[in-house]
Write a protein that holds these residues in place. Structure first.
Motif, PDB file in Angstrom:
ATOM      1  N   GLN A 119      -2.612  46.185  51.645  1.00 30.47           N
ATOM      2  CA  GLN A 119      -3.730  47.065  52.059  1.00 30.47           C
ATOM      3  C   GLN A 119      -4.586  46.325  53.067  1.00 30.47           C
ATOM      4  N   VAL A 120      -5.438  47.056  53.747  1.00 29.34           N
ATOM      5  CA  VAL A 120      -6.281  46.430  54.755  1.00 29.34           C
ATOM      6  C   VAL A 120      -7.689  47.051  54.746  1.00 29.34           C
ATOM      7  N   LEU A 121      -8.636  46.164  54.937  1.00 32.72           N
ATOM      8  CA  LEU A 121     -10.038  46.607  55.069  1.00 32.72           C
ATOM      9  C   LEU A 121     -10.357  46.501  56.551  1.00 32.72           C
ATOM     10  N   ILE A 122     -10.911  47.555  57.132  1.00 37.00           N
ATOM     11  CA  ILE A 122     -11.114  47.512  58.591  1.00 37.00           C
ATOM     12  C   ILE A 122     -12.583  47.700  58.956  1.00 37.00           C
ATOM     13  N   GLY A 123     -12.923  47.215  60.151  1.00 35.66           N
ATOM     14  CA  GLY A 123     -14.279  47.380  60.668  1.00 35.66           C
ATOM     15  C   GLY A 123     -14.474  48.818  61.137  1.00 35.66           C
ATOM     16  N   ARG A 124     -15.713  49.258  61.190  1.00 35.29           N
ATOM     17  CA  ARG A 124     -16.002  50.656  61.530  1.00 35.29           C
ATOM     18  C   ARG A 124     -15.517  51.015  62.933  1.00 35.29           C
ATOM     19  N   LYS A 125     -15.636  50.048  63.837  1.00 35.67           N
ATOM     20  CA  LYS A 125     -15.244  50.306  65.232  1.00 35.67           C
ATOM     21  C   LYS A 125     -13.758  50.660  65.315  1.00 35.67           C
ATOM     22  N   LEU A 126     -12.959  49.915  64.533  1.00 38.51           N
ATOM     23  CA  LEU A 126     -11.524  50.176  64.507  1.00 38.51           C
ATOM     24  C   LEU A 126     -11.255  51.570  63.938  1.00 38.51           C
ATOM     25  N   ALA A 127     -11.990  51.890  62.858  1.00 42.19           N
ATOM     26  CA  ALA A 127     -11.822  53.207  62.226  1.00 42.19           C
ATOM     27  C   ALA A 127     -12.156  54.308  63.219  1.00 42.19           C
ATOM     28  N   LYS A 128     -13.191  54.063  64.050  1.00 43.08           N
ATOM     29  CA  LYS A 128     -13.587  55.066  65.051  1.00 43.08           C
ATOM     30  C   LYS A 128     -12.497  55.220  66.105  1.00 43.08           C
ATOM     31  N   LYS A 129     -11.902  54.066  66.498  1.00 46.06           N
ATOM     32  CA  LYS A 129     -10.837  54.115  67.505  1.00 46.06           C
ATOM     33  C   LYS A 129      -9.637  54.900  66.965  1.00 46.06           C
ATOM     34  N   MET A 130      -9.396  54.743  65.665  1.00 44.17           N
ATOM     35  CA  MET A 130      -8.246  55.420  65.048  1.00 44.17           C
ATOM     36  C   MET A 130      -8.490  56.923  64.939  1.00 44.17           C
TER      37      MET A 130
END
Ligand SMILES: Nc1ncnc2c1ncn2[C@@H]1O[C@H](COP(=O)(O)OP(=O)(O)OP(=O)(O)O)[C@@H](O)[C@H]1O
Length: 664
Positions: A404-415
């Motif tokens: 599993q992976v925990l991601i930064g908000r910026k990455l989540a926004k890019k996705m």
């Protein structure tokens, strides 16, 4: 041997370098049961002689013997005792303590006996009944006539059951009716077997005596025996004690009650100083707490990230390469060397764990990566999960589990796009690392992971478990080399120290081995600045305390000056110097305690108002008065008040009783 003997008493005052001889060799003997009238002109030295007999004045020549014992041989304590147990003073101007009731004035003497309080009250009431004042027990001296005042003074003189009553012009301020009443009482006292010595310039008053001594020009002119001394009545011996702090404290309370406005003002003044100090301290600790709270909600200040300090990897092989394959091999080798150089080994971890105040060390790995979701690929930094990542920073989902992976908000926004970034949760994200395997060949490690959570930080970080990375790398025959360690320190205050120790560790090349990143030292420095600012503000507030200390000193000096005569009376009744100073220390103590209480109440009030006013803005109580600050406030208030009392109390204790009694 007589009961009381005066041997060649001589006394002179020096005024303007001129000696004025007042008593020129007085020889007299007195017995118990005598009622002596010392008759003489005004200014003839009668009071001077009484002060000598009464043990108030010891600057004279000659000697006074009581039952054969010389007063000259007595030390200060014995003289206090002599006045307390043997002498009862009655003054021309009554000298009652103005803020005490009639009953309490009489009780003052009784407090120096060892009888129970109930018995003392009963005795005081009986004495007041004897002088005809049973109706006036709860009145104050200013509510009495002159004759009544003198009768209170007689009751007070009798209260300690002394052997000698000295009455210095007891009727000087009275009309003839009151004079007769007072003299009758004195006569009855002598009739009980006490020695009563009355000083007067009135023949009429002198005629009450059993013996009249005529004092003229500092000498005994003649003596006239009118009657035989009265029989001495056997009496129960009285047991005495000194006035304790409790009694002086009570008196101080009574005095302060009578002067309540003055004391209320000074207590109010002092309380302002105390409240400003506790509020300043509270503000300082509130600001400190607020800042720490703000910072620690983002990062963990006690976790320090440590990495190896590495030098540049040699590119010599690359330059020497003659073929494309050799060049590529050299580049791969450089990458492997760099990874090896940066590796934080378990030996390193142990070395770091051995530093004082380090609770634990945990190895971790970070590298740059490409993170892809559907058609979007983003450059991201991959790191293994570690204590610097606080759970409270995870705004959606949770920490990563296996794969599993925990991601930064910026990455989540890019996705997922800005608005729908939360939908990144549980989506599959592919991470790709370009690396070199154990055979020195370029290797691409690729793994699809499920998004377990999104942090609140606006970055493109990806966080995975160490075992996830390990598995990914080993699957492609790539060595897993941890390249940082998280050093967990026991508490914030020790972070700086540990960081210094980490920096001081030298490698085999005698050079600094580790670098660290952490904000613990920043917070620590910040806290130091806040503390400094708080101390400066508290110091400024302390000026108010200094002012209040000066106010207390002034008020106590005024009090000493106003109460000089009272001090003389107390000394005449047998109070010790220490009792007198206790009178003022008790006042100061009361001021200190009440100012502290009032100051703390004000402080609490300011705290409440301040926090209420600012709460909407920062949602945090910015003033936080701690228990320690309150305790400190009380201590400072009491200590300052007592210090302020030192000089006035000392001065009061050193006052000469005779001068105090003649104070206008
Ligand atoms: N502290 C002093 N310094 C200088 N002279 C003093 C002092 N005390 C008293 N005297 C002088 O000593 C003399 C005797 O005073 P004292 O008070 O003993 O007289 P007295 O006979 O009791 O007078 P009265 O009947 O008016 O009270 C007075 O002339 C007075 O001026």
């Amino acid at each position: 041997m007589s009961f009381l003997e005066l041997h060649d008493i001589r006394k002179a005052y020096t005024l303007n370098h001129q000696e004025n001889v007042i008593l020129k060799g007085i020889n007299l003997n007195f017995e118990r049961g005598e009622f002596i009238s010392i008759l003489g002109e005004s200014g003839g030295g009668k009071s001077t002689l009484m002060n000598i007999i009464g043990g108030l004045d010891h600057h004279y020549d000659g000697d006074v013997l009581l039952d054969g014992q010389s007063l000259r041989s007595m030390n200060v304590r014995q003289m206090d005792r002599y006045r307390r147990e043997t002498i009862g003073f009655i003054f021309q101007n009554f000298n009652l303590v103005s803020y005490l009731t009639v009953l309490d004035n009489v009780m003052l003497s009784l407090k120096m006996t060892k009888t129970s309080h109930a018995k003392q009250v009963q005795e005081a009431q009986e004495l007041l009944k004897r002088v005809g004042l049973e109706q006036q027990t709860h009145q104050y001296p200013n509510e009495l006539s002159g004759g009544q005042k003198q009768r209170v003074a007689i009751a007070r003189a009798l209260a300690s059951d002394p052997d000698i009553i000295i009455a210095d012009e007891p009727t000087g301020a009275l009309d003839s009716e009151n004079t007769q009443e007072v003299m009758d009482i004195l006569y009855s006292i002598a009739a009980e077997g006490k020695l009563v010595i009355t000083v007067t310039h009135s023949q009429e008053v002198a005629d009450y005596g059993t013996r009249i001594v005529h004092l003229d020009d500092g000498q005994i002119h003649d003596e006239l025996v009118i009657g035989a001394p009265f029989d001495v009545v056997d009496k129960e011996p009285t047991r005495y004690r000194t006035l304790g702090f409790r009694q002086m404290f009570r008196m101080s309370m009574q005095h302060m009650r009578r002067m309540w406005l003055r004391y209320l003002l000074i207590i109010f003044g002092s309380s302002i100083g105390i409240s400003s100090i506790v509020v300043m301290l509270g503000l300082g600790s509130g600001i400190q707490n607020y800042m720490n709270h703000q910072i620690t909600s983002q990062v963990n200040p006690t976790a320090v990230q440590v990495s190896k300090k590495t030098g540049k990897v040699s590119t010599a092989a690359r330059k020497k390469a003659t073929s494309a394959a050799a060049y590529k091999a050299a580049v791969n080798q450089e990458q492997v060397t760099a990874a090896k150089n940066a590796e934080v080994t378990t030996t390193n971890a142990k070395q770091l764990a051995a530093i004082k105040h380090v609770k634990s060390t945990k190895l971790g790995y970070y590298t740059s990566t490409q993170a892809s979701y559907k058609k979007t690929t983003v450059t991201a930094s991959l790191q293994t999960d570690n204590p610097t990542i606080l759970s409270k920073t995870i705004k959606n989902g949770s920490r990563p589990g296996t794969n599993q992976v925990l991601i930064g908000r910026k990455l989540a926004k890019k996705m997922m796009g800005k608005k729908n970034y939360r939908k990144a949760l549980n989506k599959k994200l592919t991470v790709k690392l370009a690396t070199v395997n154990r055979k020195n060949q370029a290797a691409t490690v690729k793994q699809t992971l499920t998004v377990s959570g999104i942090t609140g930080s606006d970055d493109t970080s990806v966080v995975v478990l160490p075992k996830t990375v390990k598995k990914m790398l080993t699957a492609k025959n790539v060595a897993y080399r941890p390249n940082f360690a998280i050093v967990q320190i026991d508490k914030l205050a020790n972070v700086k120290q540990v960081e210094h120790k980490i920096k001081a560790i030298k490698g085999a090349d005698k050079k600094q081995q580790y670098n660290y990143t952490g904000i613990g030292d920043l917070i620590d420095s910040l806290n130091t600045y806040i503390r400094l600012a708080t101390n400066v503000l508290t110091g400024v507030a302390g000026i108010a305390l200094l002012v209040s200390a000066i106010m207390i000193i002034v008020v106590l000096y005024v009090s000493v000056s106003e109460r000089t005569r009272e001090i003389g009376v107390l000394r005449a009744l047998g109070a010790r110097k220490r009792d007198i100073s206790h009178l003022f220390f008790a006042e100061a103590l009361t001021i200190g305690v009440l100012a502290a209480i009032m100051g703390l109440l004000f402080g609490e009030g300011w705290q409440f108002l301040g926090n209420m006013a600012i709460y909407n803005l920062i949602k945090y109580p910015i003033v936080r008065i701690s228990g320690a600050a309150m305790l400190g406030g009380i201590t400072v208030s009491v200590v300052i008040s007592l210090l302020a009392a030192l000089a006035p109390a000392h001065m009061a204790a050193r006052l000469d009783p005779v001068e105090s009694l003649s104070h206008e």
